[in-house]
Motif scaffolding. Structure first.
Motif: not given
Length: 815
Positions: A247-248, A261-266
């Motif tokens: 995951v990053s 602010a949007l933080v996305t885990a991929t």
């Protein structure tokens, strides 16, 4: 009597022998047998070359063979040019799946008049059974992801006239039966060599790849396997799911204070279960209360990412702030930390910033009658309610082509965007139109961006695609129950890029289906003559017409075609109810002259027919009418009522004979059809002879009466000439087309030396054996036939109103 075949005038020739030396005689020969699928080569020859054209008709009579065994060919016309004495013609044969030998008889049906065929009867040819086609399969692609499909193609080494069924044997290796849809066989249509079927795969709950094989099963009689049988084809279903993943993190940094602010885990791969990824918020130079956010983000099963919001708060200072979000130390089972494992978010203070304004349109190209939306986007949120004035410049668009919902765009305070709607109208021209919308004067703190204007194109709404096959009267596609109809599709102009046309049924799917050609590709060099096939569903319920609707949708990078849609109404014609047939021109009279090749008789059905109805050999003459000379005054050509239609036509060739028939009065009726409406089944026909006219002259007081033995097929002019060359009774007299009687006052028979006859330009009449041809239009140069007149002996007692029958009741006239 002559017969017309395929547009050439032929005559029945008796079989004779012992012809004079030097007279052309025709003979023919053919092999005793031929292997199915190969041509029967028929050789014809003349013993000596003929000085003119010679035609011969070879007819195919099917003894044990069927019409399909000769590829639906039943005759062949052969043409010998002058001085040519040998020809060959090929009769094709088509392969089938039965194992029987078939026979046909070739017969020299007719040859040109005056060319005998000594000793010729018929030749019997046996069509021997060839080796049946071999059947193979191929699959593309051989590896697909779950949820996609394999395409299996069955190929025959050569086509046959029968339906062919190629069985498939599917064997699981590591796959399970629920991993894919089964396909039992592939159906190949008559006269085709290929057909396909799709095997769809299903998504499952494991993370494994699966495999299975497909092979050809036991073939039906008449088919054969290849000399070297192929091995089963292995197909692989790849699974995108994984048991473990890394995951990053990523973000939409920078943001303006007050924004989120949007933080996305991929994940590196999708997992089979939901996972909660822990997040750690750390303030760098931001203060407590400047930002808040969740402690984790959830990524759903089979998804690759999840997003967590971190809203920022407007404060009173003028400083920019910064914070970080990192992965927690304890990750779910099967998940490991990837890179980056932390993101830095910059928060820009908005107080001293200048916001730029840009415009965009979606769509930027719109069809007539549709609408589009113009959006103004700010680089920073509006400090308060903002009004953005708009300016409009018409390019090729005209007043009335479009309307804006407002002359400005309003952006609420604290937000970044606002929009207006542009409605377009249909106009009378066929051109695309353009106009431009730009940002007007802005208040302090705002400036126009690099995209401060946008050009809109209004495209014509006429779909750039045409379909041939619909009924010309109502634009509806009619197809019979259980039948198929091929519809031809073309683009109205060449595209600049490939265009994909998708054909689908959008309503009435129970009544009709697209059985072939559901996806058609056009290219810049090939944009015409593609087709798709519509099939009507067959049922046992009597419903005359069932409705369906066909949609053709275009997709392309060429904007003139992309998004265009054409819809066609379709109706499936029932085949369960009875139909009656009648002549559309019942009770009327058709007048034609010898040699006409354009006479058409229209046959109507009481309702549209589901299947094509043949009209071959369905028109007959009724015998026993006055002046009848022969029973073959016309030759009916082929005709039919197409499937889905209620109208058919029979084209006729009126025979040109050398017999003197005057006017042949006939009645034509329908026969050989089931359900003929006898109350509307008769057409009267007048067949006018163009070969000879005899003239009766007799005196009725001071009036000269001229009666002609037949009607002329065009107007003719006559001038009476006295013994000293003077014109009698003024100048010319006209005998009008279709009439037989002319009266001239103050003329005596004994004063007449001759008659001059004239016809229009390029027309001919034959009078008393002399051909009279019109030249140079109606001119003063009258054309005189061979001297001499048909004069009746003085004192003959004729009826007061003689007509053509007088030639039969008073035969003593002379010419």
């Amino acid at each position: 009597m002559a017969v017309a075949v395929a547009g050439a005038l032929l005559a029945s020739a008796p079989v004779a022998s012992g012809q004079q030396s030097g007279v052309p005689e025709v003979s023919f020969s053919a092999p005793a047998s031929v292997i199915e699928g190969r041509d029967i080569v028929v050789s014809l020859s003349l013993n000596v070359p003929a000085p003119g054209n010679v035609y011969a008709l070879v007819r195919v009579e099917h003894v044990t063979a069927e019409l399909s065994d000769t590829c639906n060919q039943y005759q062949a016309l052969v043409h010998f040019w002058p001085d040519q004495n040998s020809k060959t013609v090929r009769i094709p044969t088509c392969a089938d799946l039965d194992t029987d030998a078939e026979t046909v008889t070739l017969r020299l049906a007719s040859v040109s008049r005056g060319v005998p065929a000594p000793g010729q009867g018929a030749v019997t040819v046996t069509i021997t059974e060839g080796s049946g086609p071999s059947a193979t399969i191929s699959v593309l692609p051989t590896s697909v992801a779950e949820g996609q499909s394999f395409t299996v193609t069955a190929s025959l080494s050569h086509a046959v006239t029968s339906w062919v069924y190629v069985p498939l044997v599917i064997t699981n290796t590591t796959a399970e039966a629920s991993d894919y849809s089964t396909a039992g066989r592939i159906t190949v249509r008559p006269n085709d060599t290929q057909s396909t079927v799709k095997i769809w795969t299903n998504r499952d709950n494991d993370a494994d790849d699966e495999q299975f094989t497909v092979a050809v099963g036991t073939l039906q009689a008449g088919l054969r396997a290849p000399t070297t049988p192929p091995s089963p084809i292995t197909l692989t279903i790849t699974d995108p799911d994984t048991a473990t993943a890394t995951v990053s993190l990523s973000s939409n940094s920078p943001v303006v204070e007050g924004e989120t602010a949007l933080v996305t885990a991929t994940l590196s791969g999708s997992l089979l279960q939901d996972v909660s990824i822990p997040l750690v918020l750390t303030l760098v130079n931001a203060e407590t209360g400047d930002v808040r956010g969740p402690a984790s983000v959830v990524i759903r099963a089979r998804d690759l990412s999840g997003t967590a919001p971190f809203p920022t708060v407007r404060d009173l200072d003028l400083d920019n702030e910064q914070f970080t979000v990192a992965l927690g130390t304890t990750l779910p089972a099967g998940v490991t930390a990837g890179s980056p494992n932390m993101v830095t978010v910059d928060v820009t203070d908005r107080t001293s910033q200048t916001s730029t304004v840009n415009l965009s349109a979606l769509p930027q190209r719109v069809r007539e009658g549709a609408s589009t939306t113009i959006t103004a986007t700010l680089s920073l949120p509006a400090k308060s309610r903002l009004t953005i004035p708009l300016t409009v410049t018409r390019g090729s668009a005209e007043a009335g082509d479009f309307t804006l919902s407002a002359s400005s765009i309003t952006v609420p305070g604290g937000t970044r965007s606002g929009s207006v709607t542009v409605s377009t109208s249909q106009d009378a021209d066929n051109d695309n139109d353009t106009f431009t919308v730009a940002v007007g004067a802005l208040p302090a703190g705002y400036q126009a961006g690099t995209a401060s204007s946008v050009q809109i194109t209004i495209a014509e709404d006429n779909p750039p695609v045409a379909v041939v096959g619909a009924d010309p009267d109502d634009g509806v596609v009619y197809v019979g129950e259980g039948n198929t109809k091929r519809l031809w599709v073309s683009l109205t102009q060449a595209p600049t890029a490939n265009v994909t046309a998708t054909v689908s049924i959008i309503s009435g799917a129970a009544a009709a289906s697209v059985s072939a050609g559901s996806s058609i590709t056009f290219t810049p060099s090939d944009h015409r003559g593609k087709w798709f096939q519509l099939t009507g569903a067959d049922d046992s319920v009597e419903t005359y017409l069932r409705d369906a609707r066909v949609r053709i949708s275009l997709a392309s990078t060429d904007a003139d075609f992309d998004g265009s849609v054409l819809e066609l109404p379709a109706k499936v014609v029932d085949d369960d109810a009875s139909v009656s047939y009648y002549l559309a021109d019942h009770g009327t009279t058709i007048t034609a002259r010898e040699g006409d090749l354009t006479i058409t008789v229209t046959v109507k059905a009481s309702r549209r027919v589901a299947n094509q109805v043949s009209l071959n050999e369905t028109l007959q003459e009724t015998t026993g009418y006055r002046l009848r000379r022969d029973t073959n005054d016309y030759v009916p050509r082929f005709g039919s009522i197409p499937a889905g239609s209620d109208t058919g036509h029979i084209a006729l060739n009126i025979i040109d004979t050398s017999e003197v028939e005057a006017v042949d009065l006939q009645k034509w009726t329908l026969t050989n059809l089931t359900g003929i409406d006898t109350s509307r089944n008769t057409i009267n026909a007048e067949l006018v002879d163009d070969d000879v006219s005899e003239i009766l002259l007799f005196q009725a007081g001071s009036t000269l009466v001229m009666v002609f033995s037949n009607r002329f097929y065009t107007d003719v002019r006559l001038r009476l000439v006295g013994w000293q060359g003077q014109t009698l009774n003024s100048s010319a007299h006209t005998l009008y087309q279709g009439t037989t009687r002319l009266t001239i006052d103050n003329v005596r028979i004994e004063d007449i030396q001759g008659i001059y006859i004239k016809t229009p330009p390029d027309q001919t009449q034959t009078v008393n054996g002399n051909v009279v041809t019109g030249t140079r239009g109606w001119h003063d140069d009258w054309i005189q036939p061979t001297p001499g007149l048909i004069l009746l002996p003085a004192g003959e007692d004729y009826p007061n109103n003689p007509g053509p029958d007088a030639f039969d009741t008073h035969p003593q006239h002379f010419s």
